[in-house]
Design a protein around this motif. Structure first.
Motif, PDB file in Angstrom:
ATOM      1  N   TRP A   1       0.803  -1.178  -0.202  1.00  0.00           N
ATOM      2  CA  TRP A   1       0.048   0.215  -0.222  1.00  0.00           C
ATOM      3  C   TRP A   1       0.855   1.139  -0.131  1.00  0.00           C
ATOM      4  O   TRP A   1       0.296   2.188  -0.322  1.00  0.00           O
ATOM      5  CB  TRP A   1      -0.776   0.181   1.117  1.00  0.00           C
ATOM      6  CG  TRP A   1      -1.785  -0.999   1.191  1.00  0.00           C
ATOM      7  CD1 TRP A   1      -2.283  -1.915   0.391  1.00  0.00           C
ATOM      8  CD2 TRP A   1      -2.843  -1.122   2.378  1.00  0.00           C
ATOM      9  NE1 TRP A   1      -3.460  -2.650   0.917  1.00  0.00           N
ATOM     10  CE2 TRP A   1      -3.565  -2.436   2.077  1.00  0.00           C
ATOM     11  CE3 TRP A   1      -2.867  -0.743   3.778  1.00  0.00           C
ATOM     12  CZ2 TRP A   1      -4.237  -3.113   3.020  1.00  0.00           C
ATOM     13  CZ3 TRP A   1      -3.711  -1.254   4.764  1.00  0.00           C
ATOM     14  CH2 TRP A   1      -4.564  -2.398   4.348  1.00  0.00           C
TER      15      TRP A   1
ATOM     16  N   VAL B   1       0.999   3.113  -8.842  1.00  0.00           N
ATOM     17  CA  VAL B   1      -0.263   2.299  -8.557  1.00  0.00           C
ATOM     18  C   VAL B   1      -0.217   0.957  -8.961  1.00  0.00           C
ATOM     19  O   VAL B   1      -0.827   0.312  -8.068  1.00  0.00           O
ATOM     20  CB  VAL B   1      -1.150   3.543  -8.936  1.00  0.00           C
ATOM     21  CG1 VAL B   1      -2.826   2.603  -9.116  1.00  0.00           C
ATOM     22  CG2 VAL B   1      -1.273   4.808  -8.389  1.00  0.00           C
TER      23      VAL B   1
ATOM     24  N   TYR C   1      -1.306  -1.710  -6.391  1.00  0.00           N
ATOM     25  CA  TYR C   1      -2.529  -2.356  -6.478  1.00  0.00           C
ATOM     26  C   TYR C   1      -2.282  -3.808  -6.605  1.00  0.00           C
ATOM     27  O   TYR C   1      -3.112  -4.662  -6.289  1.00  0.00           O
ATOM     28  CB  TYR C   1      -3.277  -1.696  -7.649  1.00  0.00           C
ATOM     29  CG  TYR C   1      -4.459  -1.847  -7.878  1.00  0.00           C
ATOM     30  CD1 TYR C   1      -5.325  -2.668  -6.980  1.00  0.00           C
ATOM     31  CD2 TYR C   1      -5.364  -1.094  -8.775  1.00  0.00           C
ATOM     32  CE1 TYR C   1      -6.927  -2.701  -6.948  1.00  0.00           C
ATOM     33  CE2 TYR C   1      -6.568  -1.281  -9.043  1.00  0.00           C
ATOM     34  CZ  TYR C   1      -7.664  -2.340  -8.092  1.00  0.00           C
ATOM     35  OH  TYR C   1      -8.791  -2.157  -8.246  1.00  0.00           O
ATOM     36  N   HIS C   2      -1.186  -4.214  -7.727  1.00  0.00           N
ATOM     37  CA  HIS C   2      -1.143  -5.565  -7.953  1.00  0.00           C
ATOM     38  C   HIS C   2      -0.611  -6.445  -6.947  1.00  0.00           C
ATOM     39  O   HIS C   2      -1.306  -7.582  -6.859  1.00  0.00           O
ATOM     40  CB  HIS C   2      -0.116  -5.591  -9.520  1.00  0.00           C
ATOM     41  CG  HIS C   2      -0.414  -6.910  -9.984  1.00  0.00           C
ATOM     42  ND1 HIS C   2       0.529  -7.271 -11.140  1.00  0.00           N
ATOM     43  CD2 HIS C   2      -0.895  -8.026  -9.808  1.00  0.00           C
ATOM     44  CE1 HIS C   2       0.307  -8.480 -11.573  1.00  0.00           C
ATOM     45  NE2 HIS C   2      -0.472  -8.960 -10.991  1.00  0.00           N
TER      46      HIS C   2
ATOM     47  N   HIS D   1      -1.289  -5.855  -3.815  1.00  0.00           N
ATOM     48  CA  HIS D   1      -2.448  -5.842  -2.955  1.00  0.00           C
ATOM     49  C   HIS D   1      -3.464  -6.952  -3.356  1.00  0.00           C
ATOM     50  O   HIS D   1      -4.098  -7.709  -2.774  1.00  0.00           O
ATOM     51  CB  HIS D   1      -3.104  -4.574  -2.799  1.00  0.00           C
ATOM     52  CG  HIS D   1      -4.600  -4.414  -2.403  1.00  0.00           C
ATOM     53  ND1 HIS D   1      -4.818  -4.323  -1.058  1.00  0.00           N
ATOM     54  CD2 HIS D   1      -5.748  -4.594  -3.098  1.00  0.00           C
ATOM     55  CE1 HIS D   1      -6.155  -4.505  -1.057  1.00  0.00           C
ATOM     56  NE2 HIS D   1      -6.698  -4.515  -2.239  1.00  0.00           N
ATOM     57  N   PHE D   2      -3.820  -7.053  -4.583  1.00  0.00           N
ATOM     58  CA  PHE D   2      -4.610  -7.555  -5.260  1.00  0.00           C
ATOM     59  C   PHE D   2      -4.480  -9.373  -5.376  1.00  0.00           C
ATOM     60  O   PHE D   2      -5.434 -10.000  -4.884  1.00  0.00           O
ATOM     61  CB  PHE D   2      -4.938  -7.060  -6.603  1.00  0.00           C
ATOM     62  CG  PHE D   2      -6.561  -7.829  -7.253  1.00  0.00           C
ATOM     63  CD1 PHE D   2      -7.383  -7.051  -6.842  1.00  0.00           C
ATOM     64  CD2 PHE D   2      -6.192  -8.506  -8.167  1.00  0.00           C
ATOM     65  CE1 PHE D   2      -8.624  -7.475  -7.298  1.00  0.00           C
ATOM     66  CE2 PHE D   2      -7.450  -9.172  -8.606  1.00  0.00           C
ATOM     67  CZ  PHE D   2      -8.779  -8.449  -8.357  1.00  0.00           C
TER      68      PHE D   2
ATOM     69  N   GLY E   1     -10.761  -5.090  -4.586  1.00  0.00           N
ATOM     70  CA  GLY E   1     -10.467  -4.292  -5.812  1.00  0.00           C
ATOM     71  C   GLY E   1     -10.883  -2.737  -5.706  1.00  0.00           C
ATOM     72  O   GLY E   1     -10.213  -1.804  -6.378  1.00  0.00           O
TER      73      GLY E   1
ATOM     74  N   THR F   1     -10.466  -0.949  -3.187  1.00  0.00           N
ATOM     75  CA  THR F   1      -9.374   0.069  -2.260  1.00  0.00           C
ATOM     76  C   THR F   1      -8.762   0.655  -3.189  1.00  0.00           C
ATOM     77  O   THR F   1      -9.007   2.039  -3.036  1.00  0.00           O
ATOM     78  CB  THR F   1      -8.570  -1.167  -1.896  1.00  0.00           C
ATOM     79  OG1 THR F   1      -8.300  -2.067  -2.908  1.00  0.00           O
ATOM     80  CG2 THR F   1      -9.350  -2.103  -0.778  1.00  0.00           C
ATOM     81  N   PHE F   2      -7.981   0.446  -4.115  1.00  0.00           N
ATOM     82  CA  PHE F   2      -7.179   1.398  -4.987  1.00  0.00           C
ATOM     83  C   PHE F   2      -7.872   2.183  -5.850  1.00  0.00           C
ATOM     84  O   PHE F   2      -7.234   3.536  -6.005  1.00  0.00           O
ATOM     85  CB  PHE F   2      -5.979   0.569  -5.634  1.00  0.00           C
ATOM     86  CG  PHE F   2      -5.061   0.323  -4.621  1.00  0.00           C
ATOM     87  CD1 PHE F   2      -4.787  -0.299  -3.662  1.00  0.00           C
ATOM     88  CD2 PHE F   2      -3.724   0.792  -5.362  1.00  0.00           C
ATOM     89  CE1 PHE F   2      -3.695  -0.821  -2.813  1.00  0.00           C
ATOM     90  CE2 PHE F   2      -2.275   0.475  -4.375  1.00  0.00           C
ATOM     91  CZ  PHE F   2      -2.570  -0.334  -3.258  1.00  0.00           C
TER      92      PHE F   2
ATOM     93  N   ALA G   1      -6.271   3.445 -12.018  1.00  0.00           N
ATOM     94  CA  ALA G   1      -5.894   2.306 -11.137  1.00  0.00           C
ATOM     95  C   ALA G   1      -6.109   0.985 -11.972  1.00  0.00           C
ATOM     96  O   ALA G   1      -5.215   0.045 -12.065  1.00  0.00           O
ATOM     97  CB  ALA G   1      -6.513   2.327  -9.826  1.00  0.00           C
TER      98      ALA G   1
ATOM     99  N   LEU H   1      -3.716  -2.007 -12.899  1.00  0.00           N
ATOM    100  CA  LEU H   1      -3.880  -3.405 -12.559  1.00  0.00           C
ATOM    101  C   LEU H   1      -3.878  -4.597 -13.728  1.00  0.00           C
ATOM    102  O   LEU H   1      -3.196  -5.539 -13.643  1.00  0.00           O
ATOM    103  CB  LEU H   1      -5.119  -3.734 -11.552  1.00  0.00           C
ATOM    104  CG  LEU H   1      -5.362  -4.960 -11.087  1.00  0.00           C
ATOM    105  CD1 LEU H   1      -4.283  -5.696 -10.207  1.00  0.00           C
ATOM    106  CD2 LEU H   1      -6.890  -5.117 -10.293  1.00  0.00           C
TER     107      LEU H   1
ATOM    108  N   TRP I   1     -11.087   3.557   2.073  1.00  0.00           N
ATOM    109  CA  TRP I   1     -10.048   3.945   1.089  1.00  0.00           C
ATOM    110  C   TRP I   1     -10.105   5.145   0.719  1.00  0.00           C
ATOM    111  O   TRP I   1      -9.026   5.651   0.095  1.00  0.00           O
ATOM    112  CB  TRP I   1      -9.921   2.705   0.030  1.00  0.00           C
ATOM    113  CG  TRP I   1      -9.056   1.487   0.743  1.00  0.00           C
ATOM    114  CD1 TRP I   1      -9.650   0.807   1.724  1.00  0.00           C
ATOM    115  CD2 TRP I   1      -7.854   1.354   0.601  1.00  0.00           C
ATOM    116  NE1 TRP I   1      -8.643  -0.155   1.903  1.00  0.00           N
ATOM    117  CE2 TRP I   1      -7.550   0.190   1.367  1.00  0.00           C
ATOM    118  CE3 TRP I   1      -6.811   1.956  -0.266  1.00  0.00           C
ATOM    119  CZ2 TRP I   1      -6.179  -0.175   1.340  1.00  0.00           C
ATOM    120  CZ3 TRP I   1      -5.616   1.301  -0.202  1.00  0.00           C
ATOM    121  CH2 TRP I   1      -5.129   0.250   0.516  1.00  0.00           C
TER     122      TRP I   1
END
Lengths: 256, 252
Positions: A226, B38, B42-43, B45-46, B73, B75-76, B97, B101, B236
């Motif tokens: 994050w 990002v 994001y990636h 995280h996902f 998803g 979130t970002f 974003a 991703l 978020w």
């Protein structure tokens, strides 16, 4: 387009151009070519020599990379930070506006290279690890995908982040005084993924959780991932600095 | 652009043309760095929160997939909207974003799932998220309100997810008989492409849940997903604002 060309042409001519992208292009091209070679190496030696960590060829083709890359990265990171510190502007507040603007652009170049590095580390090689471990049994913490992902690509983007941070800290007045919270997040947050590897591997070794990618054991990586969003604040700070430097008249001329 | 307006130097620039060129080039660099950063955040995280339900086609089931993917998803998408809308009034945060991703995921599916470990690409495609992202951005643009975007936009984000992916997965619902056993093509995929490095109980529990023929599973999952997405969006949005901090601290 024509004005961009004019600026770029000025840079190429070696004038006192504000925008000179050569450093960035060298960094981006260097990283991409290097990782392309790494990916080809994985293709050849992943299946041929990476399936059994007890095999002699695993030592030759994979562990030798591990034992080379770690000290090399440590030395490179320290050398880069040391060089940036040693060559710092010792009278940073006296920098002329044009030069300060140029340094802001160089900082953006640093950050672009950092962003390319974080793409390779956090996106490409991390998901690659998922497919490898779903396909090939994980018999060691130092699998072919880990040797590239954890111990090569993560340190490289951390070195880029440290470079960007030290560049700003040593050459741009705004960043030289105090510490930008967003920049600290960018520099330290994704770096913390590396120590989190320790937790991850300890957990895998201890519980042998093979290999649900969404397992809670992996959420430490998520939390530190994050922190790449810290670029939001850094970008705002750069834009604030640029706006202050160019002044209202210039903004009006550009907008109007 | 003319340089005649000021007739020469302006601010730290030698000319307006130089200023314009500098701004234009730097804008592209900033957008590139934002996009890649990002994408990376994001990636990771996902893939580590929703990934298993999105990596494999036989896990793209009617329950967990439409529930988990939108919730994790949004979130970002929310954070990027907070940054772009609050600071620049640019209404493309979610799409920005999500494009990041998806580019990251498609490169991976081709180069690594298919190119390195030889999963057929049709069995590992990433979920389509562009339509829900456009919906989220359009609601943001029309309403100008993060509360309305959270409530209306996030509900739509959850509800649009499954129908948006239906064309890609429809064929996998096809029933087939294998040695007297009725199953879906997705079930068959799960049997043929066994992922070795996964606990046996997870394989048994999770494999082939596209087998859930009919009934009302998807609408329930989608509404639940939209409901949770609303709360995640709220959270978020503020995460995005927090990461947009320009605070400077004196000591570390």
């Amino acid at each position: 387009m024509s004005v961009t060309t004019e600026t770029t042409a000025g840079a190429a001519a070696g004038s006192d151009a504000i925008v000179d992208l050569r450093g960035m292009w060298v960094g981006v091209a260097g990283l991409n070519i290097f990782y392309l070679i790494v990916r080809i190496y994985e293709q050849i030696y992943g299946w041929r020599a990476g399936l059994d960590s007890f095999a002699p060829e695993f030592q030759t083709y994979w562990l030798s990379i591990l034992w080379t890359e770690i000290p090399l990265e440590l030395v490179s990171g320290l050398a880069l930070a040391g060089w940036l510190w040693k060559t710092r502007d010792r009278n940073v507040d006296a920098v002329a506006p044009r030069e300060e603007l140029r340094r802001h652009v160089v900082l953006v170049e640093w950050l672009v290279v950092y962003a390319v590095a974080i793409y390779w580390g956090a996106s490409f090689f991390t998901e690659q690890d998922g497919t490898w471990h779903m396909t090939v049994i994980r018999d060691t913490d130092f699998t072919p995908s880990h040797i590239i992902e954890f111990y090569m690509s993560y340190p490289i983007y951390s070195i880029m982040a440290v470079g960007a941070f030290f560049y700003a800290k040593t050459r741009i007045p705004y960043f030289a005084h105090g510490f930008s919270l967003a920049f600290l997040i960018v520099a330290i947050g994704p770096f913390m993924i590396i120590p989190n590897v320790g937790l991850n591997e300890w957990g895998h070794t201890f519980w042998f959780m093979e290999e649900l990618f969404v397992a809670p054991l992996h959420w430490g990586f998520v939390f530190f991932g994050w922190m790449a969003l810290g670029v939001f604040g850094v970008v705002l700070q750069i834009l604030m600095g640029v706006k202050r430097l160019i002044g209202k008249d210039c903004v009006a001329a550009l907008v109007g | 652009m003319s340089t005649s307006k000021s007739g020469g130097a302006i601010g730290p620039f030698h000319s307006v043309a130089e200023a314009a060129g500098c701004v234009k080039t730097t804008d592209w660099m900033l957008l590139t760095l934002l996009f890649l950063a990002v994408l990376g955040g994001y990636h990771i995280h996902f893939m580590l929160t929703a990934g298993d339900w999105d990596f494999w086609v036989d896990w793209k089931d009617r329950r967990m997939w439409p529930t988990v993917v939108p919730i994790l998803g949004v979130t970002f998408a929310a954070a990027a909207q907070a940054f772009f809308w609050e600071n620049f009034k640019l209404p493309f945060g979610a799409t920005f974003a999500v494009l990041g991703l998806l580019i990251g995921e498609w490169i991976n599916r081709y180069c690594n799932f298919w190119g390195w470990t030889y999963f057929p690409i049709s069995l590992v495609f990433p979920s389509a998220l562009v339509v829900p992202a456009l919906w989220l951005d359009i609601i943001m643009l029309l309403s100008g309100s993060y509360v309305i975007t959270a409530v209306v936009g996030s509900l739509g984000w959850g509800l649009l997810f499954y129908p948006n992916n239906w064309p890609a997965i429809a064929a996998l619902h096809q029933a087939t008989e294998q040695h007297g056993q009725l199953m879906s093509l997705a079930d068959l995929v799960g049997f043929h492409f066994v992922r070795t490095s996964m606990p046996e109980y997870i394989r048994m529990v999770e494999r082939g849940t596209l087998r859930t023929f009919g009934k009302d599973v998807v609408p329930v999952a989608a509404f639940f997903s939209g409901f949770v997405s609303m709360m995640v969006y709220f959270l978020w949005w503020f995460v995005g604002k927090w990461y947009s901090t320009t605070k400077v601290i004196q000591k570390i």
